[in-house]
Structures are given as structure tokens and as C-alpha cells.
Design a protein around this motif. Sequence first.
Motif, short mmCIF file in Angstrom:
data_model
loop_
_atom_site.label_atom_id
_atom_site.label_comp_id
_atom_site.label_asym_id
_atom_site.label_seq_id
_atom_site.Cartn_x
_atom_site.Cartn_y
_atom_site.Cartn_z
N ALA A 61 -48.13 15.37 9.16
CA ALA A 61 -48.68 15.88 7.75
C ALA A 61 -47.76 15.87 6.47
CB ALA A 61 -48.75 17.49 8.01
N ALA A 62 -46.55 15.79 6.90
CA ALA A 62 -45.60 15.52 5.98
C ALA A 62 -45.99 14.01 5.28
CB ALA A 62 -44.10 15.71 6.25
N LEU A 63 -45.85 13.19 6.32
CA LEU A 63 -46.17 11.86 5.87
C LEU A 63 -47.27 11.51 4.97
CD1 LEU A 63 -44.56 9.21 6.33
CD2 LEU A 63 -46.23 8.87 8.59
N THR A 64 -48.57 12.21 5.59
CA THR A 64 -49.79 12.22 4.73
C THR A 64 -49.44 12.66 3.22
OG1 THR A 64 -50.96 12.70 6.91
CG2 THR A 64 -52.19 12.96 4.89
N THR A 65 -49.06 13.71 3.02
CA THR A 65 -48.90 14.26 1.73
C THR A 65 -47.82 13.52 0.81
OG1 THR A 65 -47.07 15.94 2.31
CG2 THR A 65 -49.27 16.55 2.32
N GLN A 66 -46.79 12.86 1.60
CA GLN A 66 -45.81 12.20 0.83
C GLN A 66 -46.34 10.64 0.55
OE1 GLN A 66 -42.24 12.25 3.26
NE2 GLN A 66 -42.10 14.45 2.97
N GLN A 67 -47.08 10.25 1.48
CA GLN A 67 -47.57 8.92 1.07
C GLN A 67 -48.58 8.95 -0.16
OE1 GLN A 67 -49.05 8.01 4.77
NE2 GLN A 67 -47.71 6.39 5.23
N ALA A 68 -49.07 10.02 -0.44
CA ALA A 68 -50.07 10.35 -1.57
C ALA A 68 -49.53 10.34 -2.62
CB ALA A 68 -50.85 11.57 -1.25
N VAL A 69 -47.99 11.07 -2.67
CA VAL A 69 -47.39 11.18 -3.93
C VAL A 69 -46.96 9.77 -4.22
CG1 VAL A 69 -45.13 12.34 -4.90
CG2 VAL A 69 -46.71 13.63 -3.36
N LEU A 70 -46.21 8.98 -3.24
CA LEU A 70 -45.57 7.91 -3.37
C LEU A 70 -46.47 6.90 -4.14
CD1 LEU A 70 -43.22 5.92 -2.78
CD2 LEU A 70 -44.43 5.56 -0.53
N LYS A 71 -47.96 7.09 -3.49
CA LYS A 71 -48.57 6.01 -4.31
C LYS A 71 -48.59 5.78 -5.81
CE LYS A 71 -52.94 7.44 -2.76
NZ LYS A 71 -54.13 7.60 -2.70
N GLN A 72 -48.51 6.87 -6.62
CA GLN A 72 -48.46 6.75 -8.11
C GLN A 72 -47.79 8.14 -8.87
OE1 GLN A 72 -52.43 6.90 -9.68
NE2 GLN A 72 -53.20 8.52 -8.33
N CYS A 73 -46.74 8.66 -8.18
CA CYS A 73 -46.31 9.78 -8.78
C CYS A 73 -45.64 9.23 -9.88
CB CYS A 73 -45.10 10.12 -7.72
SG CYS A 73 -44.06 11.48 -8.54
N SER A 74 -45.64 10.21 -11.12
CA SER A 74 -45.50 9.78 -12.65
C SER A 74 -43.70 9.99 -12.68
CB SER A 74 -46.31 10.62 -13.53
OG SER A 74 -45.78 12.08 -13.34
N TYR A 75 -43.07 10.82 -11.78
CA TYR A 75 -41.81 10.90 -12.02
C TYR A 75 -40.92 9.84 -11.34
CZ TYR A 75 -37.31 13.25 -12.66
OH TYR A 75 -35.96 13.43 -13.19
N GLY A 76 -40.49 9.08 -12.01
CA GLY A 76 -39.72 7.77 -11.28
C GLY A 76 -38.73 8.02 -10.23
N PRO A 77 -37.91 8.77 -10.34
CA PRO A 77 -36.91 9.08 -9.32
C PRO A 77 -37.50 9.75 -8.26
CG PRO A 77 -35.80 10.00 -11.51
CD PRO A 77 -37.42 9.65 -11.60
N TYR A 78 -38.43 10.60 -8.12
CA TYR A 78 -39.03 10.95 -7.03
C TYR A 78 -39.76 10.16 -6.20
CZ TYR A 78 -41.38 14.71 -3.97
OH TYR A 78 -41.76 15.48 -2.98
N ARG A 79 -40.56 9.22 -6.96
CA ARG A 79 -41.47 8.16 -6.34
C ARG A 79 -40.26 7.33 -5.61
NH1 ARG A 79 -44.27 5.60 -10.91
NH2 ARG A 79 -42.59 4.01 -10.67
N ARG A 80 -39.29 6.49 -6.35
CA ARG A 80 -38.29 5.85 -5.88
C ARG A 80 -37.56 6.35 -4.53
NH1 ARG A 80 -37.80 4.62 -11.28
NH2 ARG A 80 -36.01 6.00 -11.43
N ILE A 81 -37.39 7.77 -4.46
CA ILE A 81 -36.62 8.29 -3.07
C ILE A 81 -37.66 8.58 -1.93
CG2 ILE A 81 -36.52 10.64 -3.31
CD1 ILE A 81 -33.59 8.63 -3.93
#
Length: 301
Positions: A132-152
Motif C-alpha cells: 500500500a505504501a509502495l502504491t502511494t509513493q509510486q504515485a508521488v514519485l511520478k511527478q511530485c513538484s517538490y524536488g528533494p522529496y521526489r529524489r529521496i
Amino acid sequence: MRVWETMEDFDQFIVNGGTVEPGDDMPSAYRQEVFRFIEMHANSELFGGLCERYWVSRAPGVHRKLAFLAKTQDEIGHAHLLYMVAADLAVKSRAQMIDDLMAGRSKFHNVFHYKTHTWADQIVIAYLVDAAALTTQQAVLKQCSYGPYRRILRRIVSEEGFHMRHGEEMLLTLADGTVTQQNMFQAALDRWWEPVMHFFGPPTKDGDLLIRWRVKSDTNEALRDRFVQKFVPMLQEYGFVVPDPALHRNASTGKWVIGDIDWAALRATQSNVGPDSAARIELSKQSWDNTAWVREALHVP
Ligand SMILES: [Fe+2]
Ligand SMILES: [Fe+2]
């Protein structure tokens, strides 16, 4: 440092696919929203690590113990990375975030407000909660506007993928095991299915700032549905019953449809008064106090 004259300029920057960096003069509402989201993620990773640690000595056999030790280290590592990213937003210091968490003033994901009763509960967590965490995090990773969070998240997501596979492998051991083992997993699934459905959150409201500013790219319902379509057939194939009497397949689309969700238990966890909230917060405090000597030796505040 980028500066936006108006909120409309900022919104347009986000719509155009822009990435915000810590040194930018971002709108304070954006800073607060991103911080709140990352702080909760960091807190949840820390509680996840403590939950794993409890099972290191209880896991059956040396290989399982080693795997749980590694997973504990991963989760604590995720928490460290996320607290650094959150602290860079200069809303709260890392020390303040930890203080608030230990004092019960902060939020962490609903699944860490419940007790793990048996080894099978821990397998449900390793398989379904990490998935479930992976499902939500993959969705954020796709196009999150905050650079450091997307990279981490790129690194975190790759490790969560391993956790899920590890959970699946343990689940298969029980599924192929004795009737007692199969029943133990089914009982754990019965306990955890509702919290896992709650994990994605209540239906997203119109105008959700996290979606508007592209921190999240999907609604909670869409994420929950993606999870259901994938994991309901898997669990059934492994011989288990998803504990939802209203669960059925839509005759025309063939998609799985779950029953209505009762949100009362989620609301309790959001106020830190879930079934095991107080014990979990106390455990984290004890753990923090017991490791004070390490921080003192390393001169870490
Ligand atoms: Fe993690
Ligand atoms: Fe994990």
C-alpha cells in the motif's frame, strides 16, 4: 532562488511541470502542506522501523531474523532521509519533529496504531502495508513538484519493493504450509484488511491542495482502487478470503468493487487514540531515551 509574484504565477509554474527546490521563495501554504505530508511520512517510517524491530528476535530462524534486521535498518534509514528533507523546509527542526512525535502531538499512518498479535500480522504488514505504501509513493514519485522529496523517494521506493517481495515470500510459505499456518494468515488478514483500506485515506475532497500543487498525483480513491484490483485476485489465488462481504466484480467492467468503508476507526487513529496508539508512542519514547547515549557520543542534538 526563484520568486513568484502571485499565487497564480506559482500555480502556473506547477501546472507547467516545474520543480520547487528548498531555496526557492515558495508560498507559505505550499511549504506548510509539503512539510506536513513529509513529516507524517517520516514519522510513519520511524514507527514502521520500531514495529519491525520488535519482530527481529521473534522471527522464526536465522534467515528471517537477518531479513527483519535489514528491513528495520531500511525503515529507520527512510525516516532519517525524510526528516532531513522535512527539516530543510524550515517549518520545524528535526529535534522539534521528534519531540512532537514522542509527545503524541504528531500524526503517523493509521496502520501503526494497531497491535501485531501474531507472526502472520507481521507478514500482512510486510506484504500488504508495504504494498500500500509502495502504491502511494509510486504515485508521488511520478511527478511530485517538490524536488528533494521526489529524489529521496526514488531510493525509498526501490527498497519498499524489496520489502513487499519479502512479505510475499513469507506469505507463500504460510499459504503452502499447514492448515494452522493458513488459518493464522487468514485471521491476520481479517484483522488488517480494514486498516489497509483506511491507509489510503478518506475520499479526497475537491480542491485538495496536495493534488493542486502536484505533491500527490492521484486521489485516495484511485490509489485504493489500484491496490484492490491488484491484491484481491492475488490473495484469492493464494487461497485466502478477503474479509469484505460486499466485495464483488462489476459485471460489465470486470473490476473489483469493495463494500462501503466505515471511517470511525481511521478517525480515532488520526487523533492518536487508536487501539494501540498510546503504547506505540510510549515505545518510541523509550527507544529514543534508550539511545540518547549514542547521540551524546556523536554530539547529535
Ligand atoms: Fe520504508
Ligand atoms: Fe517498508
